[in-house]
Every structure is written in C-alpha cells, then in structure tokens.
Design a protein around this motif. Structure first.
Motif, PDB file in Angstrom:
ATOM      1  N   ASP A 161      -8.536   1.605  -5.399  1.00 55.71           N
ATOM      2  CA  ASP A 161      -7.987   0.319  -4.983  1.00 55.71           C
ATOM      3  C   ASP A 161      -6.532   0.509  -4.559  1.00 55.71           C
ATOM      4  OD1 ASP A 161     -10.354  -0.807  -5.722  1.00 55.71           O
ATOM      5  OD2 ASP A 161      -9.603  -1.732  -7.564  1.00 55.71           O
ATOM      6  N   TYR A 162      -6.153  -0.151  -3.477  1.00 51.72           N
ATOM      7  CA  TYR A 162      -4.755  -0.143  -3.066  1.00 51.72           C
ATOM      8  C   TYR A 162      -3.912  -0.805  -4.156  1.00 51.72           C
ATOM      9  CZ  TYR A 162      -0.494  -1.422  -0.583  1.00 51.72           C
ATOM     10  OH  TYR A 162       0.820  -1.585  -0.226  1.00 51.72           O
ATOM     11  N   GLY A 163      -2.790  -0.164  -4.490  1.00 46.51           N
ATOM     12  CA  GLY A 163      -1.903  -0.683  -5.515  1.00 46.51           C
ATOM     13  C   GLY A 163      -2.189  -0.164  -6.902  1.00 46.51           C
ATOM     14  N   ARG A 164      -3.266   0.564  -7.084  1.00 48.08           N
ATOM     15  CA  ARG A 164      -3.616   1.066  -8.418  1.00 48.08           C
ATOM     16  C   ARG A 164      -2.912   2.388  -8.736  1.00 48.08           C
ATOM     17  NH1 ARG A 164      -7.414  -0.146 -12.072  1.00 48.08           N
ATOM     18  NH2 ARG A 164      -8.455  -1.602 -10.668  1.00 48.08           N
ATOM     19  N   ASP A 165      -2.696   3.231  -7.726  1.00 41.43           N
ATOM     20  CA  ASP A 165      -2.080   4.538  -7.925  1.00 41.43           C
ATOM     21  C   ASP A 165      -1.023   4.731  -6.847  1.00 41.43           C
ATOM     22  OD1 ASP A 165      -1.331   7.194  -8.148  1.00 41.43           O
ATOM     23  OD2 ASP A 165      -3.371   7.963  -8.356  1.00 41.43           O
ATOM     24  N   THR A 166       0.247   4.689  -7.240  1.00 42.12           N
ATOM     25  CA  THR A 166       1.320   4.765  -6.246  1.00 42.12           C
ATOM     26  C   THR A 166       1.347   6.106  -5.520  1.00 42.12           C
ATOM     27  OG1 THR A 166       2.896   5.501  -7.943  1.00 42.12           O
ATOM     28  CG2 THR A 166       2.767   3.137  -7.511  1.00 42.12           C
ATOM     29  N   THR A 167       0.794   7.142  -6.123  1.00 42.13           N
ATOM     30  CA  THR A 167       0.773   8.439  -5.445  1.00 42.13           C
ATOM     31  C   THR A 167      -0.258   8.474  -4.320  1.00 42.13           C
ATOM     32  OG1 THR A 167      -0.851   9.448  -6.943  1.00 42.13           O
ATOM     33  CG2 THR A 167       1.470   9.574  -7.584  1.00 42.13           C
ATOM     34  N   ARG A 168      -1.167   7.519  -4.297  1.00 40.78           N
ATOM     35  CA  ARG A 168      -2.189   7.458  -3.248  1.00 40.78           C
ATOM     36  C   ARG A 168      -1.907   6.355  -2.218  1.00 40.78           C
ATOM     37  NH1 ARG A 168      -7.281   9.656  -4.308  1.00 40.78           N
ATOM     38  NH2 ARG A 168      -7.155  11.174  -5.992  1.00 40.78           N
ATOM     39  N   ASP A 169      -1.102   5.356  -2.572  1.00 42.68           N
ATOM     40  CA  ASP A 169      -0.848   4.255  -1.644  1.00 42.68           C
ATOM     41  C   ASP A 169      -0.191   4.755  -0.366  1.00 42.68           C
ATOM     42  OD1 ASP A 169      -1.890   2.445  -3.429  1.00 42.68           O
ATOM     43  OD2 ASP A 169       0.051   1.733  -4.164  1.00 42.68           O
ATOM     44  N   MET A 170      -0.555   4.131   0.772  1.00 40.87           N
ATOM     45  CA  MET A 170      -0.005   4.507   2.070  1.00 40.87           C
ATOM     46  C   MET A 170       0.439   3.253   2.814  1.00 40.87           C
ATOM     47  SD  MET A 170      -2.823   7.368   3.252  1.00 40.87           S
ATOM     48  CE  MET A 170      -1.657   8.265   4.297  1.00 40.87           C
ATOM     49  N   ALA A 171       1.562   3.358   3.517  1.00 44.80           N
ATOM     50  CA  ALA A 171       2.067   2.243   4.321  1.00 44.80           C
ATOM     51  C   ALA A 171       2.725   2.807   5.570  1.00 44.80           C
ATOM     52  CB  ALA A 171       3.074   1.409   3.522  1.00 44.80           C
ATOM     53  N   GLY A 172       2.398   2.246   6.732  1.00 42.69           N
ATOM     54  CA  GLY A 172       2.949   2.774   7.971  1.00 42.69           C
ATOM     55  C   GLY A 172       2.954   1.772   9.101  1.00 42.69           C
ATOM     56  N   ARG A 173       3.613   2.146  10.177  1.00 41.46           N
ATOM     57  CA  ARG A 173       3.729   1.344  11.385  1.00 41.46           C
ATOM     58  C   ARG A 173       2.723   1.855  12.411  1.00 41.46           C
ATOM     59  NH1 ARG A 173       9.272  -0.520  12.088  1.00 41.46           N
ATOM     60  NH2 ARG A 173       9.283   0.237  14.241  1.00 41.46           N
ATOM     61  N   VAL A 174       1.967   0.933  12.999  1.00 39.58           N
ATOM     62  CA  VAL A 174       0.953   1.285  13.993  1.00 39.58           C
ATOM     63  C   VAL A 174       1.456   0.834  15.364  1.00 39.58           C
ATOM     64  CG1 VAL A 174      -1.462   1.069  14.664  1.00 39.58           C
ATOM     65  CG2 VAL A 174      -0.823   0.918  12.243  1.00 39.58           C
ATOM     66  N   GLU A 175       1.593   1.782  16.306  1.00 44.60           N
ATOM     67  CA  GLU A 175       2.192   1.484  17.606  1.00 44.60           C
ATOM     68  C   GLU A 175       1.484   2.251  18.714  1.00 44.60           C
ATOM     69  OE1 GLU A 175       6.745   1.009  15.832  1.00 44.60           O
ATOM     70  OE2 GLU A 175       5.833   2.966  16.167  1.00 44.60           O
ATOM     71  N   ARG A 176       1.463   1.631  19.888  1.00 50.19           N
ATOM     72  CA  ARG A 176       0.950   2.329  21.077  1.00 50.19           C
ATOM     73  C   ARG A 176       2.123   3.002  21.766  1.00 50.19           C
ATOM     74  NH1 ARG A 176      -0.321   1.304  26.623  1.00 50.19           N
ATOM     75  NH2 ARG A 176       0.623  -0.771  26.539  1.00 50.19           N
ATOM     76  N   VAL A 177       1.981   4.290  22.082  1.00 45.56           N
ATOM     77  CA  VAL A 177       3.084   5.043  22.674  1.00 45.56           C
ATOM     78  C   VAL A 177       2.790   5.487  24.103  1.00 45.56           C
ATOM     79  CG1 VAL A 177       3.951   5.810  20.440  1.00 45.56           C
ATOM     80  CG2 VAL A 177       2.271   7.215  21.648  1.00 45.56           C
TER      81      VAL A 177
END
Length: 204
Positions: A161-177
């Motif tokens: 589950d997202y938020g359960r293990d901070t070592t596994r959580d991922m957050a990023g910006r999605v952009e067309r280049v």
C-alpha cells in the motif's frame, strides 16, 4: 485496476483527509491530499535535487548526459495530453549519488511498461525488471501530472500500500518532453541516486 487499489488503500492509511479522497472516486483526485508529507516535501524540492543530480552526472558521464537532450532539461514540459493508455518501452536513468561507492550516472536498458485508464486518472506500471514502479498519474497542471506509487522488488506479485513503507513510496513529475516521449522524474528516491528519470516511448 492494480494501481487504483494501491492508491485507494494507501490513502486510507493516511488519516481522515486522505480517506475522504479515497471514498469519493467520482471526484477528480487531488494529489496533494493523497501524497504523504514526505513525498510532498520531495516534490517541493525537485529543482534542488535535479540540479545536484545533473552536476554529479556530468562529472562522470558528460557525453551520455548531453546525448539525452530534452529528457534531462528540468524546465522543459510541453503542453498536451499525458501519455495515453497503451504499451511502452521505458528505461530508468539514475543521476547523482547518495553514497560514495555509487556512480553518479547509470542508464538501464529498456523494459516493458504499461499505462491504463482508471476512471479520471491513469495508472502506470513497469512490467519487467527487478525494480518495478506501480502507481497513479494524477492531474496537476496543463503540462504536468504527478506520479504517486510504490516500488515492487524481485519476485513480488503485489505492491505494498502507498504510504505504508516510506522506503518504497515513490513521487514524481510526469511531463512530455518531445513528440512521443515522456518522462517521470523522481526527486530523492529512496535508493542510490539523487534523481531517477524514467523515459517512456510508445512500444512498437
């Protein structure tokens, strides 16, 4: 529906505010209320991470960094739709380093990835490889989405589950280049690098 379940269950563990978001699937989700405080902080400091990562990568692999052109340009985000549903070839670049023994630039080969439409949002998951991000692409602006997810490892068959293990959580910006080229830029990932960039191009 794997990624939607991942985020919905993860949000439910984060308190009343995020639980309310998960309980109203018809509303356009707000990534700020779904993201953990640690991930909001990482996303706020994306430019600091990016510039430090680029500087470190250029020291050890200047030609390779230059060859990627727009992919590593922190200020490039083209208007238009997010990556449409379908199969993709994706590869991961690790820039910068948090450890003395880790190189400042690593480029992995292409793997298979998939984007699917799940209600008002898109899901993204990497289908092959020993490290497999899975999560949702949530709306942010006309030129940017936000990826929130978690990392599957080795032979795992279901994500945490997202938020359960901070070592596994991922957050990023999605952009067309570029035409037919997108990126997910992940500042301060939990492993070796300062910035991870996932390149996505349509398969076939």
């Amino acid at each position: 529906m794997l990624a939607a379940a991942l985020l919905a269950s993860g949000c439910a563990h984060g308190g009343a505010e995020r639980s309310d978001v998960a309980a109203t699937p018809s509303a356009t989700p707000d990534w700020r209320s779904m993201a953990t405080p640690a991930d909001r902080d990482r996303l706020r400091n994306w430019r600091t991470a990016w510039m430090a990562a680029l500087a470190a990568a250029r020291v050890v692999s200047p030609k390779e960094v230059a060859a990627q052109g727009e992919l590593f340009d922190p200020d490039l985000a083209l208007p238009g739709s997010p990556p449409p549903p379908g199969d993709y070839r994706c590869r991961v670049f690790k820039l910068g380093t948090g450890r003395a023994a880790t190189p400042g630039y690593v480029a992995y080969p292409f793997f298979d990835c998939r984007i699917e439409q799940e209600g008002d949002v898109l899901s993204f998951y990497k289908r092959t490889g020993s490290q497999r991000p899975v999560g949702l692409i949530l709306p942010d602006s006309e030129v940017r989405g936000i990826f929130l997810g978690t990392l599957m490892l080795s032979d795992e068959t279901a994500p945490l589950d997202y938020g359960r293990d901070t070592t596994r959580d991922m957050a990023g910006r999605v952009e067309r280049v570029a035409e037919g080229r997108w990126r997910i830029a992940l500042p301060y990932p939990r492993f070796e690098s300062t910035l991870d960039v996932i390149e996505l191009v349509p398969a076939g």
